[in-house]
Scaffold this active site. Structure first.
Site, PDB file in Angstrom:
ATOM      1  N   HIS A 177     -11.646  -5.639  -0.256  1.00  0.00           N
ATOM      2  CA  HIS A 177     -10.211  -5.631  -0.043  1.00  0.00           C
ATOM      3  C   HIS A 177      -9.902  -5.786   1.443  1.00  0.00           C
ATOM      4  CE1 HIS A 177     -11.634  -1.458   0.212  1.00  0.00           C
ATOM      5  NE2 HIS A 177     -10.616  -1.226   1.024  1.00  0.00           N
ATOM      6  N   ASP A 191       0.837  -1.189   0.000  1.00  0.00           N
ATOM      7  CA  ASP A 191       0.000   0.000   0.000  1.00  0.00           C
ATOM      8  C   ASP A 191       0.882   1.254   0.000  1.00  0.00           C
ATOM      9  OD1 ASP A 191      -1.725   2.224   1.164  1.00  0.00           O
ATOM     10  OD2 ASP A 191      -3.190   0.600   1.046  1.00  0.00           O
TER      11      ASP A 191
END
Length: 288
Positions: free
Chosen positions: A229, A139
């Site tokens: 997610h 991320d």
């Protein structure tokens, strides 16, 4: 621009912006270089102004559809604007009357960036794992990640037990397109969820040396974007979005579905919403 702590006055913020504009060579790109929504940069500025400045700018072509691009821009502006927040206890009926119509009004193009990642068109340099069920990548919030691609077999050894793993943040995307949030989950999805838990934590330990019991694996509700997610963060790291009214541990989700396969179709769920959030306004309309 994100920096901790931010300058405390408008004058100091203007000084920071002026410094960045005056010396654009100080802006250096960082991974992911092939970002979908954003381009990412670090910037060196005098310590008297600020330290550890991290910049992200929305890429003009991140969303092709103009309506979706405008809505995405509006969402990001509102998300970073100070506003009162409120707690909503969402019943299944509220979800069907307010939340689901809100989801259905979101243009498909608003999450086109997700599909580009899943298709392997963007952010390949962040890829940790990909199979028919899920994709796992780094991320961008993990801003201290070394400038080494996890897929770089020659150099990725430097990632294992690196000091920055205390800020570890990875994201798992499922390949299924019919799961928007935990409200869509039933016992049918237990194998998928278990796979995302087991495979995600396994791959993270292989690359970074962080064991499963040092990871926080959770799902947001409401999510930031409506494609299912999972977040993987270091227990010792910065507390990104782990508030009790928003984060649901993946192991708890799996256990709830084992107890009742329709748990999330029946449960009342707490949501924290900003006063300017369109979803908050939809809930207000329910109460008249």
């Amino acid at each position: 621009i994100r920096q901790t702590p931010l300058p405390s006055s408008e004058e100091e913020i203007q000084m920071l912006l002026n410094q960045m504009v005056a010396q654009p060579s100080n802006l250096k790109p960082r991974m992911p270089y092939s970002g979908t929504e954003y381009g990412y940069y670090t910037c060196e500025v005098p310590a008297s102004i600020a330290v550890d400045v991290v910049c992200a700018h929305m890429l003009p072509d991140s969303v092709a559809d103009e309506e979706a691009r405008n809505k995405l821009h509006e969402k990001h502006v509102l998300r970073n604007t100070a506003t009162p927040t409120y707690m909503v206890r969402e019943t299944p009926a509220d979800y069907l009357s307010a939340h689901l119509p809100y989801i259905n009004d979101i243009p498909a193009g608003a999450i086109a960036w997700v599909y580009k990642i899943l298709a392997g068109e963007k952010e390949k340099e962040r890829l940790l794992f990909n199979d028919k069920d899920m994709l796992l990548n780094v991320d961008p919030k993990w801003s201290t990640h070394p400038d080494v691609c996890p897929s770089d077999n020659e150099n990725k050894h430097v990632l294992k037990n690196h000091d920055s793993t205390k800020n570890l943040y990875c994201l798992g995307l499922c390949h299924r397109l019919d799961v928007k949030s935990i409200r869509d989950l039933t016992d049918e999805h237990i194998p998928l969820l278990s796979h995302m838990l087991d495979e995600g934590t396994k791959r993270i330990e292989e690359v970074y040396g962080t064991p499963r019991n040092a990871l926080r694996v959770f799902v947001h509700y409401p999510p930031q974007f409506y494609h299912f997610h999972v977040h993987y963060t270091s227990v010792d790291g910065v507390d990104f979005g782990i508030n009790t009214e928003r984060a649901h541990l993946l192991e708890d989700i799996i256990d709830n579905l084992k107890c009742d396969g329709s748990f999330y179709k029946k449960a009342n769920l707490t949501c924290r919403l900003g006063a300017t959030d369109k979803l908050w306004k939809k809930f207000q309309n329910l109460s008249g």
